[in-house]
Design a protein around this motif. Structure first.
Motif, short mmCIF file in Angstrom:
data_model
loop_
_atom_site.label_atom_id
_atom_site.label_comp_id
_atom_site.label_asym_id
_atom_site.label_seq_id
_atom_site.Cartn_x
_atom_site.Cartn_y
_atom_site.Cartn_z
N ALA A 2 0.83 -1.22 0.00
CA ALA A 2 0.00 0.00 0.00
C ALA A 2 0.86 1.26 0.00
CB ALA A 2 -0.94 -0.01 1.20
N ALA A 3 1.91 1.27 0.79
CA ALA A 3 2.80 2.43 0.83
C ALA A 3 3.53 2.60 -0.50
CB ALA A 3 3.79 2.30 1.98
N ALA A 4 3.98 1.49 -1.05
CA ALA A 4 4.67 1.55 -2.35
C ALA A 4 3.73 2.06 -3.43
CB ALA A 4 5.20 0.17 -2.72
N ARG A 5 2.50 1.60 -3.41
CA ARG A 5 1.51 2.03 -4.40
C ARG A 5 1.29 3.54 -4.32
NH1 ARG A 5 -3.87 3.10 -4.89
NH2 ARG A 5 -4.96 2.24 -6.70
N SER A 6 1.13 4.05 -3.12
CA SER A 6 0.93 5.50 -2.93
C SER A 6 2.12 6.28 -3.47
CB SER A 6 0.73 5.83 -1.46
OG SER A 6 -0.48 5.30 -1.01
N TRP A 7 3.32 5.79 -3.17
CA TRP A 7 4.52 6.48 -3.64
C TRP A 7 4.59 6.46 -5.16
CZ3 TRP A 7 9.01 3.88 -5.67
CH2 TRP A 7 10.04 4.75 -6.01
N VAL A 8 4.37 5.29 -5.76
CA VAL A 8 4.44 5.16 -7.22
C VAL A 8 3.44 6.12 -7.88
CG1 VAL A 8 3.87 3.59 -9.13
CG2 VAL A 8 5.36 2.81 -7.28
N LEU A 9 2.22 6.15 -7.37
CA LEU A 9 1.21 7.04 -7.97
C LEU A 9 1.53 8.51 -7.75
CD1 LEU A 9 -2.06 5.06 -7.18
CD2 LEU A 9 -0.92 5.34 -9.40
N GLY A 10 2.32 8.82 -6.74
CA GLY A 10 2.70 10.20 -6.46
C GLY A 10 3.88 10.70 -7.26
N LEU A 11 4.57 9.81 -7.94
CA LEU A 11 5.70 10.23 -8.77
C LEU A 11 5.20 11.05 -9.95
CD1 LEU A 11 7.75 6.90 -8.87
CD2 LEU A 11 8.41 9.02 -7.70
N GLY A 12 6.02 11.96 -10.41
CA GLY A 12 5.67 12.76 -11.58
C GLY A 12 5.59 11.90 -12.83
N ARG A 13 4.72 12.30 -13.73
CA ARG A 13 4.51 11.55 -14.98
C ARG A 13 5.81 11.49 -15.78
NH1 ARG A 13 -0.22 10.19 -16.56
NH2 ARG A 13 -0.79 9.78 -18.71
#
Length: 155
Positions: A68-79
């Motif tokens: 869950a934490a990894a998912r949040s981080w990945v989605l928060g990365l810039g495009r």
């Protein structure tokens, strides 16, 4: 073994390819003990290829520890390329195809390539998930054929 020593070493290396390899190893090692710090560092790297490889390593390790934490981080990365690499690593490591994450790729082409790579990684460990990804996301005939071959070879 000490990622901070590897980071210090990286600053002394003139060869960008070798520096990138050291960065990737440092990111992987650091993510095992402090994924959030490794993620912040990897995301701050200047060179796109090095940053992409480093964030992919962090995503791979972190996804296994705390999906869950990894998912949040990945989605928060810039495009862009680094996020695309992180998405692919997250999907392969978490083995949980997720429509929101799959839609976060920077382009359809990036998604197709990422899904193909994910299928290659998942084919042996979770052939049903790999099959679902092929059916739902691979429309490029060449990429689909390669993914189908990888899936068939894994059985």
């Amino acid at each position: 073994d000490d990622p901070r020593e590897m980071i210090d070493l990286m600053a002394t290396i003139d060869d960008p390819q070798l520096a990138g390899q050291v960065a990737t190893r440092a990111a992987h090692s650091w993510a095992r003990t402090d994924p959030a710090a490794a993620a912040a560092w990897a995301g701050s790297l200047a060179q796109d290829k090095t940053r992409s490889d480093a964030v992919a390593q962090v995503a791979q390790v972190w996804s296994r520890q705390e999906p869950a934490a990894a998912r949040s981080w990945v989605l928060g990365l810039g495009r862009g390329l680094p996020r695309d690499a992180a998405i692919t690593s997250y999907l392969a490591a978490s083995a949980s195809p997720d429509a929101e994450v799959l839609s976060a790729y920077s382009s359809d082409n990036a998604r197709q390539l990422g899904v193909q790579q994910t299928v290659f990684r998942l084919a042996r460990q979770d052939p049903e998930a790999a099959r679902q990804l092929i059916d739902d996301y691979l429309t490029d005939p060449t990429l689909r054929q390669r993914a189908e071959q990888a899936l068939a070879a894994s059985r």
